[in-house]
Motif scaffolding. Structure first.
Motif, PDB file in Angstrom:
ATOM      1  N   VAL A  33       0.846  -1.198   0.000  1.00 57.75           N
ATOM      2  CA  VAL A  33       0.000   0.000   0.000  1.00 57.75           C
ATOM      3  C   VAL A  33       0.878   1.243   0.000  1.00 57.75           C
ATOM      4  O   VAL A  33       1.736   1.408   0.877  1.00 57.75           O
ATOM      5  CB  VAL A  33      -0.917   0.019   1.245  1.00 57.75           C
ATOM      6  CG1 VAL A  33      -1.822   1.260   1.219  1.00 57.75           C
ATOM      7  CG2 VAL A  33      -1.748  -1.251   1.329  1.00 57.75           C
ATOM      8  N   ASP A  34       0.687   2.102  -0.974  1.00 57.05           N
ATOM      9  CA  ASP A  34       1.353   3.400  -1.014  1.00 57.05           C
ATOM     10  C   ASP A  34       0.300   4.491  -0.898  1.00 57.05           C
ATOM     11  O   ASP A  34      -0.729   4.447  -1.569  1.00 57.05           O
ATOM     12  CB  ASP A  34       2.133   3.571  -2.327  1.00 57.05           C
ATOM     13  CG  ASP A  34       3.326   2.637  -2.401  1.00 57.05           C
ATOM     14  OD1 ASP A  34       4.137   2.666  -1.470  1.00 57.05           O
ATOM     15  OD2 ASP A  34       3.420   1.873  -3.381  1.00 57.05           O
ATOM     16  N   GLY A  35       0.582   5.493  -0.066  1.00 54.74           N
ATOM     17  CA  GLY A  35      -0.342   6.595   0.099  1.00 54.74           C
ATOM     18  C   GLY A  35      -0.489   6.966   1.549  1.00 54.74           C
ATOM     19  O   GLY A  35       0.147   6.342   2.419  1.00 54.74           O
ATOM     20  N   PRO A  36      -1.301   7.951   1.846  1.00 54.74           N
ATOM     21  CA  PRO A  36      -2.135   8.674   0.887  1.00 54.74           C
ATOM     22  C   PRO A  36      -1.341   9.675   0.047  1.00 54.74           C
ATOM     23  O   PRO A  36      -0.405  10.296   0.531  1.00 54.74           O
ATOM     24  CB  PRO A  36      -3.125   9.423   1.788  1.00 54.74           C
ATOM     25  CG  PRO A  36      -2.386   9.603   3.084  1.00 54.74           C
ATOM     26  CD  PRO A  36      -1.515   8.402   3.225  1.00 54.74           C
ATOM     27  N   LEU A  37      -1.735   9.771  -1.208  1.00 51.80           N
ATOM     28  CA  LEU A  37      -1.257  10.829  -2.084  1.00 51.80           C
ATOM     29  C   LEU A  37      -2.303  11.945  -2.053  1.00 51.80           C
ATOM     30  O   LEU A  37      -3.494  11.670  -1.947  1.00 51.80           O
ATOM     31  CB  LEU A  37      -1.114  10.309  -3.523  1.00 51.80           C
ATOM     32  CG  LEU A  37      -0.311   9.027  -3.705  1.00 51.80           C
ATOM     33  CD1 LEU A  37      -0.481   8.487  -5.124  1.00 51.80           C
ATOM     34  CD2 LEU A  37       1.150   9.293  -3.412  1.00 51.80           C
ATOM     35  N   PHE A  38      -1.864  13.166  -2.139  1.00 52.87           N
ATOM     36  CA  PHE A  38      -2.763  14.338  -2.131  1.00 52.87           C
ATOM     37  C   PHE A  38      -3.628  14.335  -0.858  1.00 52.87           C
ATOM     38  O   PHE A  38      -4.847  14.516  -0.918  1.00 52.87           O
ATOM     39  CB  PHE A  38      -3.668  14.377  -3.384  1.00 52.87           C
ATOM     40  CG  PHE A  38      -2.973  13.933  -4.640  1.00 52.87           C
ATOM     41  CD1 PHE A  38      -1.894  14.630  -5.128  1.00 52.87           C
ATOM     42  CD2 PHE A  38      -3.404  12.798  -5.328  1.00 52.87           C
ATOM     43  CE1 PHE A  38      -1.244  14.217  -6.286  1.00 52.87           C
ATOM     44  CE2 PHE A  38      -2.770  12.382  -6.484  1.00 52.87           C
ATOM     45  CZ  PHE A  38      -1.682  13.084  -6.961  1.00 52.87           C
ATOM     46  N   GLY A  39      -3.006  14.104   0.281  1.00 51.98           N
ATOM     47  CA  GLY A  39      -3.731  13.952   1.539  1.00 51.98           C
ATOM     48  C   GLY A  39      -4.686  15.097   1.827  1.00 51.98           C
ATOM     49  O   GLY A  39      -4.323  16.267   1.732  1.00 51.98           O
ATOM     50  N   GLY A  40      -5.902  14.752   2.183  1.00 56.60           N
ATOM     51  CA  GLY A  40      -6.918  15.739   2.518  1.00 56.60           C
ATOM     52  C   GLY A  40      -7.781  16.165   1.338  1.00 56.60           C
ATOM     53  O   GLY A  40      -8.808  16.811   1.535  1.00 56.60           O
ATOM     54  N   GLN A  90      -8.439  15.629  -8.720  1.00 58.29           N
ATOM     55  CA  GLN A  90      -8.227  16.069  -7.334  1.00 58.29           C
ATOM     56  C   GLN A  90      -9.080  17.314  -7.106  1.00 58.29           C
ATOM     57  O   GLN A  90      -9.028  18.249  -7.907  1.00 58.29           O
ATOM     58  CB  GLN A  90      -6.749  16.393  -7.168  1.00 58.29           C
ATOM     59  CG  GLN A  90      -6.348  16.972  -5.836  1.00 58.29           C
ATOM     60  CD  GLN A  90      -4.885  17.412  -5.832  1.00 58.29           C
ATOM     61  OE1 GLN A  90      -4.222  17.394  -6.862  1.00 58.29           O
ATOM     62  NE2 GLN A  90      -4.396  17.811  -4.689  1.00 58.29           N
ATOM     63  N   SER A  91      -9.851  17.338  -6.025  1.00 58.30           N
ATOM     64  CA  SER A  91     -10.677  18.527  -5.800  1.00 58.30           C
ATOM     65  C   SER A  91     -11.032  18.667  -4.319  1.00 58.30           C
ATOM     66  O   SER A  91     -10.913  17.720  -3.536  1.00 58.30           O
ATOM     67  CB  SER A  91     -11.958  18.468  -6.640  1.00 58.30           C
ATOM     68  OG  SER A  91     -12.791  17.411  -6.211  1.00 58.30           O
ATOM     69  N   THR A  92     -11.435  19.857  -3.971  1.00 62.07           N
ATOM     70  CA  THR A  92     -12.118  20.103  -2.702  1.00 62.07           C
ATOM     71  C   THR A  92     -13.172  21.168  -2.971  1.00 62.07           C
ATOM     72  O   THR A  92     -13.099  21.898  -3.961  1.00 62.07           O
ATOM     73  CB  THR A  92     -11.202  20.657  -1.583  1.00 62.07           C
ATOM     74  OG1 THR A  92     -10.861  22.013  -1.887  1.00 62.07           O
ATOM     75  CG2 THR A  92      -9.963  19.846  -1.384  1.00 62.07           C
ATOM     76  N   GLY A  93     -14.135  21.268  -2.061  1.00 62.25           N
ATOM     77  CA  GLY A  93     -15.135  22.315  -2.188  1.00 62.25           C
ATOM     78  C   GLY A  93     -14.534  23.702  -2.018  1.00 62.25           C
ATOM     79  O   GLY A  93     -15.070  24.686  -2.507  1.00 62.25           O
ATOM     80  N   TRP A  94     -13.405  23.796  -1.314  1.00 61.33           N
ATOM     81  CA  TRP A  94     -12.773  25.101  -1.103  1.00 61.33           C
ATOM     82  C   TRP A  94     -12.003  25.557  -2.338  1.00 61.33           C
ATOM     83  O   TRP A  94     -12.075  26.707  -2.722  1.00 61.33           O
ATOM     84  CB  TRP A  94     -11.791  25.040   0.072  1.00 61.33           C
ATOM     85  CG  TRP A  94     -12.421  24.923   1.407  1.00 61.33           C
ATOM     86  CD1 TRP A  94     -12.859  25.951   2.206  1.00 61.33           C
ATOM     87  CD2 TRP A  94     -12.713  23.721   2.124  1.00 61.33           C
ATOM     88  NE1 TRP A  94     -13.390  25.455   3.357  1.00 61.33           N
ATOM     89  CE2 TRP A  94     -13.315  24.095   3.347  1.00 61.33           C
ATOM     90  CE3 TRP A  94     -12.517  22.356   1.852  1.00 61.33           C
ATOM     91  CZ2 TRP A  94     -13.726  23.162   4.288  1.00 61.33           C
ATOM     92  CZ3 TRP A  94     -12.927  21.433   2.778  1.00 61.33           C
ATOM     93  CH2 TRP A  94     -13.525  21.838   3.982  1.00 61.33           C
TER      94      TRP A  94
END
Lengths: 95, 371
Positions: B28-35, B55-59
């Motif tokens: 297992v590798d990761g997390p990538l792009f944490g959060g 990759q996205s967030t609501g912010w």
């Protein structure tokens, strides 16, 4: 300039940033320059097309909310000269 | 040496799991792009080390990441998805006009014909294409500019274009599907599209012959018979033998025909897999028992696969969170909303939990390396 946590991950930095410009220091100019230095931040603070501040983003000059400050007006000297920090903040939301 | 690579998108980052051909132990590798929310990660069939991540967030909106070395290093590329032409309206939830607005990329589908070409299915429903590995994006105008798009109306999951299928024997054919809208096909490499929803029956629609408004959750096929399509609709499991020109129901003896993902054995177009979910009100499996159902005869006759699956689980499996590898017998992988991945190396006869404790799993893709 200080970025919120998500954008520090994206910019691969844990430190505050220094943005340099030889133009009149406005919020628009500072963010334009930031996006030149770190193009991966395009669209993450302002809408990529309209350049309007994204809905859950706020701008603070030290502890004062400048989110609705005229984006094309000169920022205060303390911010322009780096004496105080320009914070990009992801506003709190959720439960 | 045979290798399996799982690309896992979750609500809090991406994970990459690798195993050998036995498909027993995984690194297992990761997390990538944490959060960050990772809606989808996919790899090119031509160069499997070329990956794309949404990759996205609501912010902070949408970021597009690409890797040239199988996920070791990533580079943010162009994230400007600009609808072409004048911004028109589709229908809002209440039926009023609402302008098209980009929300996020639900799916990246690399072209099977050109390593640098990749398609993006986005919300609000549109298809974008990059010919330079994500460095620029143009809308495939033949899709949204069709007249019926003004009648598109979002459902609870958002008006997302979630399915992009190619026919490796016919470059001209592209099939796409949109939640709460329906399925569409191009026969001219995306120059134009037509609705392919004949035979779909959606209870909430007043006009049974209406082409737009069918809540398609996922469509899959086998590369051996690309004309044979399997569809998990909001309710009903459907099948087409003619690239979607006509559909017929194959729900048969399923305990419920509501669900999200559907997969087809790449070596056997008669073998398909679904995960029945109680209903659109209760997004959990019947009686709290997460089960995969398999047909070996092209539908209607389904068998319950539970060997190795948990006794009690109220987890859901989202539309992009079940996938099949290219080994024979094919492996099946299922990621849950409660962060487990279950894998079968024998076409579903037996299952093993290969990881737990991940964030909510939004998507799961598998890459098969046979040397």
């Amino acid at each position: 300039m200080a970025l919120p946590g998500h954008l520090k991950v994206l910019a691969n930095t844990s430190e505050n940033l220094v943005v340099s410009t030889d133009q009149i220091p406005t919020i628009t100019e500072i963010l334009n320059r930031l996006e030149v230095d770190l193009p991966q931040l395009k669209g993450t603070i302002r809408d990529i097309n309209s350049k309007k501040r994204r809905p859950f983003i706020r701008y603070f000059f030290e502890d004062e909310d400048f989110s609705d400050f005229d984006q094309d007006a000169t920022v205060p000297d303390d911010i322009a000269f780096g004496i105080k920090t320009f914070y990009i903040v992801g506003s709190m939301s959720g439960g | 040496m045979t290798q399996i690579r799982l690309l896992v998108g979750t609500s809090k980052g991406a994970f990459i799991l690798t195993s050998d051909g036995t498909r027993i132990n995984y690194r297992v590798d990761g997390p990538l792009f944490g959060g960050w929310e990772i809606y989808h990660i996919s790899g090119s069939a031509i160069n499997p080390d070329r990956l794309y991540a949404s990759q996205s967030t609501g912010w902070h909106g949408q970021i597009v990441q690409t890797s040239r070395n199988g996920g070791k290093d990533w580079e943010a590329v162009n994230n400007e998805f600009k609808y072409s032409g004048e911004i028109t309206d589709h229908m809002w939830f209440d039926g009023s006009p609402h302008p098209w607005e980009f929300a996020r990329v639900w799916r990246f589908q690399p072209s099977p014909f050109d390593e640098e070409t990749v398609y993006a299915g986005v919300e609000d429903a549109a298809l974008f294409k990059s010919k330079d590995a994500g460095n620029s994006w143009d809308e495939v105008t033949g899709f949204r500019h069709q007249t019926s798009s003004k009648y598109f109306q979002p459902g609870a999951g958002g008006m997302c274009l979630h399915t992009i299928l190619f026919d490796q024997t016919d470059k001209n054919k592209i099939i796409v599907a949109i939640s709460a809208v329906g399925a569409f096909r191009s026969d001219d490499e995306g120059e134009s599209f037509k609705a392919i929803n004949n035979g779909l029956n959606s209870q909430f629609m007043s006009d049974p012959d209406k082409q737009i408004g069918h809540c398609v959750h996922k469509i899959s096929n086998s590369p051996l018979k690309p004309n044979v399509l399997y569809m998990q609709k909001h309710w009903d499991v459907m099948k087409s033998d003619d690239y979607g020109d006509s559909w017929y129901e194959i729900s048969g003896n399923l305990p419920t025909d509501f669900g999200f993902p559907i997969c087809v054995n790449p070596h056997n177009p008669q073998m398909a897999f679904v995960v029945p979910i109680t209903s659109d009100r209760e997004h959990y499996p019947p009686k709290g028992k997460l089960r995969v159902y398999r047909t070996k005869v092209g539908g209607n006759e389904w068998e319950c696969l539970d060997n190795g699956l948990p006794g009690t689980s109220y987890a859901n499996v989202l539309r992009d969170s079940m996938t099949v590898d290219n080994l024979d017998p094919c492996g099946i992988y299922m990621g849950t909303t409660t962060g487990e991945i279950f894998a079968s190396a024998d076409e579903g006869d037996s299952w093993t939990q290969i990881i737990s404790g991940l964030p909510r799993i939004l998507s799961l893709e598998v890459q098969t390396f046979i040397q």
